[in-house]
Scaffold this motif. Structure first.
Motif, mmCIF file in Angstrom:
data_model
loop_
_atom_site.group_PDB
_atom_site.id
_atom_site.type_symbol
_atom_site.label_atom_id
_atom_site.label_comp_id
_atom_site.label_asym_id
_atom_site.label_seq_id
_atom_site.Cartn_x
_atom_site.Cartn_y
_atom_site.Cartn_z
ATOM 1 N N GLY A 175 0.771 -1.243 0.000
ATOM 2 C CA GLY A 175 0.000 0.000 0.000
ATOM 3 C C GLY A 175 0.793 1.278 0.000
ATOM 4 N N ASN A 176 0.438 2.168 0.899
ATOM 5 C CA ASN A 176 0.948 3.525 0.911
ATOM 6 C C ASN A 176 2.102 3.674 1.901
ATOM 7 N N HIS A 177 3.005 4.593 1.609
ATOM 8 C CA HIS A 177 4.041 4.946 2.584
ATOM 9 C C HIS A 177 3.417 5.953 3.549
ATOM 10 N N SER A 178 2.596 5.424 4.448
ATOM 11 C CA SER A 178 1.841 6.255 5.389
ATOM 12 C C SER A 178 1.428 5.373 6.559
ATOM 13 N N SER A 179 0.635 5.919 7.442
ATOM 14 C CA SER A 179 0.200 5.151 8.612
ATOM 15 C C SER A 179 -0.844 4.099 8.273
ATOM 16 N N THR A 180 -1.290 4.016 7.009
ATOM 17 C CA THR A 180 -2.222 2.943 6.628
ATOM 18 C C THR A 180 -1.494 1.769 5.980
ATOM 19 N N GLN A 181 -0.196 1.888 5.779
ATOM 20 C CA GLN A 181 0.552 0.788 5.154
ATOM 21 C C GLN A 181 0.340 -0.508 5.924
ATOM 22 N N ILE A 221 5.427 -0.223 12.977
ATOM 23 C CA ILE A 221 6.020 0.142 11.689
ATOM 24 C C ILE A 221 5.235 1.277 11.048
ATOM 25 N N GLN A 222 3.918 1.240 11.161
ATOM 26 C CA GLN A 222 3.085 2.313 10.602
ATOM 27 C C GLN A 222 3.413 3.670 11.204
ATOM 28 N N LYS A 223 3.759 3.694 12.485
ATOM 29 C CA LYS A 223 3.966 4.954 13.197
ATOM 30 C C LYS A 223 5.429 5.348 13.335
ATOM 31 N N ARG A 224 6.340 4.510 12.831
ATOM 32 C CA ARG A 224 7.768 4.747 13.058
ATOM 33 C C ARG A 224 8.225 6.077 12.468
ATOM 34 N N GLY A 225 7.764 6.411 11.271
ATOM 35 C CA GLY A 225 8.165 7.665 10.650
ATOM 36 C C GLY A 225 7.795 8.870 11.490
ATOM 37 N N SER A 282 -3.735 -5.677 -9.556
ATOM 38 C CA SER A 282 -3.361 -6.945 -8.928
ATOM 39 C C SER A 282 -3.876 -7.011 -7.493
ATOM 40 N N TYR A 283 -4.311 -8.185 -7.082
ATOM 41 C CA TYR A 283 -4.838 -8.433 -5.743
ATOM 42 C C TYR A 283 -6.110 -7.633 -5.452
ATOM 43 N N GLY A 284 -6.770 -7.150 -6.494
ATOM 44 C CA GLY A 284 -7.975 -6.363 -6.294
ATOM 45 C C GLY A 284 -7.708 -4.940 -5.831
ATOM 46 N N THR A 285 -6.470 -4.473 -5.986
ATOM 47 C CA THR A 285 -6.138 -3.104 -5.581
ATOM 48 C C THR A 285 -6.680 -2.104 -6.602
ATOM 49 N N THR A 286 -6.774 -0.864 -6.185
ATOM 50 C CA THR A 286 -7.230 0.191 -7.077
ATOM 51 C C THR A 286 -6.238 0.387 -8.211
ATOM 52 N N GLU A 287 -6.714 0.396 -9.426
ATOM 53 C CA GLU A 287 -5.841 0.641 -10.564
ATOM 54 C C GLU A 287 -5.477 2.120 -10.639
ATOM 55 N N GLY A 288 -4.304 2.405 -11.184
ATOM 56 C CA GLY A 288 -3.932 3.787 -11.438
ATOM 57 C C GLY A 288 -3.383 4.538 -10.256
ATOM 58 N N VAL A 289 -2.956 3.826 -9.197
ATOM 59 C CA VAL A 289 -2.253 4.464 -8.084
ATOM 60 C C VAL A 289 -0.898 3.784 -7.950
ATOM 61 N N MET A 290 0.016 4.428 -7.253
ATOM 62 C CA MET A 290 1.303 3.811 -6.950
ATOM 63 C C MET A 290 1.153 3.048 -5.639
ATOM 64 N N PHE A 291 1.113 1.751 -5.729
ATOM 65 C CA PHE A 291 0.823 0.878 -4.592
ATOM 66 C C PHE A 291 2.056 0.041 -4.290
ATOM 67 N N SER A 292 2.402 -0.095 -3.030
ATOM 68 C CA SER A 292 3.557 -0.914 -2.677
ATOM 69 C C SER A 292 3.178 -2.394 -2.727
ATOM 70 N N PHE A 293 3.918 -3.133 -3.532
ATOM 71 C CA PHE A 293 3.723 -4.568 -3.702
ATOM 72 C C PHE A 293 5.034 -5.296 -3.419
ATOM 73 N N PRO A 294 4.962 -6.618 -3.220
ATOM 74 C CA PRO A 294 6.173 -7.426 -3.235
ATOM 75 C C PRO A 294 6.544 -7.676 -4.692
ATOM 76 N N VAL A 295 7.761 -7.335 -5.077
ATOM 77 C CA VAL A 295 8.167 -7.508 -6.469
ATOM 78 C C VAL A 295 9.494 -8.252 -6.558
ATOM 79 N N THR A 296 9.633 -8.992 -7.639
ATOM 80 C CA THR A 296 10.930 -9.537 -8.009
ATOM 81 C C THR A 296 11.415 -8.724 -9.211
ATOM 82 N N ILE A 297 12.712 -8.588 -9.340
ATOM 83 C CA ILE A 297 13.282 -7.745 -10.395
ATOM 84 C C ILE A 297 14.333 -8.520 -11.169
ATOM 85 N N GLU A 298 14.221 -8.441 -12.492
ATOM 86 C CA GLU A 298 15.199 -9.062 -13.390
ATOM 87 C C GLU A 298 15.334 -8.182 -14.623
#
Length: 216
Positions: free
Chosen positions: A70-76, A113-117, A162-178
Motif C-alpha cells: 500500500g501507501n508509505h503512510s500510517s495505513t501501510q 512500523i506504521q507509526k515509526r516515521g 493486482s490483488y484487487g487493488t485500485t488501478e492507477g495508483v502507486m501501490f507498494s507490492f512485493p516484487v521480483t526484479i530481473e
C-alpha cells in the motif's frame, strides 16, 4: 525530465507523500513508461525486518520476505506472513513460527512500523536521514542488479489492479526484479486483503486530491 531524460530512466520518488508524488511525476513525463517510476517503501521494509530481528535476537540480514503493502503512510500494511528467518546457519524458519505470537504480528508489530516515521520526526524534529538514504540505495541496487533468488522486495509501483487493488495508483507490492523489470507475485490471506483495502482507499483519495490541482 520528459524532454531530456532517456526513456529508459528509472525514477525513485522519496519525498512524501511518496506514492502519490510518484504518480504525479509520471503524469508530467508521459513519454517515459509508468513502470519506470517507483516510490520508496523500502525504508518501511527495512524497519519491519529490523523489528523482527530485534524480537528474535538475530541480525537484520537473517530476515527476508517481509512485505510492505500500500501507501508509505500510517495505513501501510507490514506483512510478515511469508517472511523467513535464519535462526541457525542454513536453516530457515517461518517468522510466524519463530515468534510464536500471531497477535503481536497482527497488531503491535504493524502499528509500530506504521507509526515509526512519525516517531522519528517527533524525536529529531526532522525526517529520517541515514536510514532513508540506505533504503534508497537498497532500492536502486535491486533495480540495477535484480533481486536474489527466492525472495522479493517492497516497491511502490503503478498498480494494474493486482490483488484487487485500485488501478492507477502507486501501490507498494512485493516484487521480483530481473533485467531492470519488476514483476508482482505473492499469495495473500483474507487478513492481508482487508489491510490492503484500507491503504488502497487512502491512495485513491490522495490521487483524486492531487490530480484535481494538476494542470493538464
Amino acid at each position: 525530465m520528459d524532454k531530456v531524460a532517456k526513456k529508459s530512466v528509472r525514477v525513485l520518488v522519496v519525498g512524501n507523500p511518496a506514492n502519490t508524488n510518484a504518480l504525479v511525476c509520471s503524469k508530467y513525463a508521459p513519454s517515459i513508461p509508468k513502470e519506470n517510476f517507483s516510490a520508496m517503501t523500502r525504508l518501511d521494509e527495512n524497519r519491519a525486518r529490523s523489528e523482527i530481528a530485534t524480537r528474535l535476537k538475530v541480525s537484520v540480514a537473517a530476515v527476508r520476505g517481509v512485505t510492505i503493502w500500500g501507501n508509505h503512510s500510517s495505513t501501510q500494511f507490514p506483512d510478515a506472513s511469508h517472511a523467513k528467518v535464519m535462526l541457525k546457519p542454513g536453516q530457515e524458519t517461518a517468522v510466524y513460527e519463530a515468534i510464536g505470537d500471531d497477535k503481536w504480528l497482527q497488531s503491535e508489530f504493524i502499528e509500530k512500523i506504521q507509526k515509526r516515521g512519525a516517531e522519528v520526526i517527533k524525536a529529531r524534529k526532522l525526517s529520517s536521514a541515514m536510514s532513508a538514504a540506505k533504503a534508497a540505495a537498497d532500492h536502486m541496487h535491486d533495480i540495477w542488479h535484480g533481486t536474489p533468488p527466492n525472495t522479493w522486495v517492497s516497491m511502490g509501483v503503478f498498480s494494474d489492479g493486482s490483488y484487487g487493488t485500485t488501478e492507477g495508483v502507486m501501490f507498494s507490492f512485493p516484487v521480483t526484479i530481473e533485467n531492470k523489470q519488476w514483476k508482482i507475485g505473492l499469495s495473500i490471506s483474507a487478513f492481508a486483503k482487508g489491510k490492503m483495502d484500507i491503504t488502497g482507499k487512502e491512495l485513491a483519495e490522495e490521487r483524486e486530491e492531487a490530480l484535481a490541482v494538476c494542470q493538464d
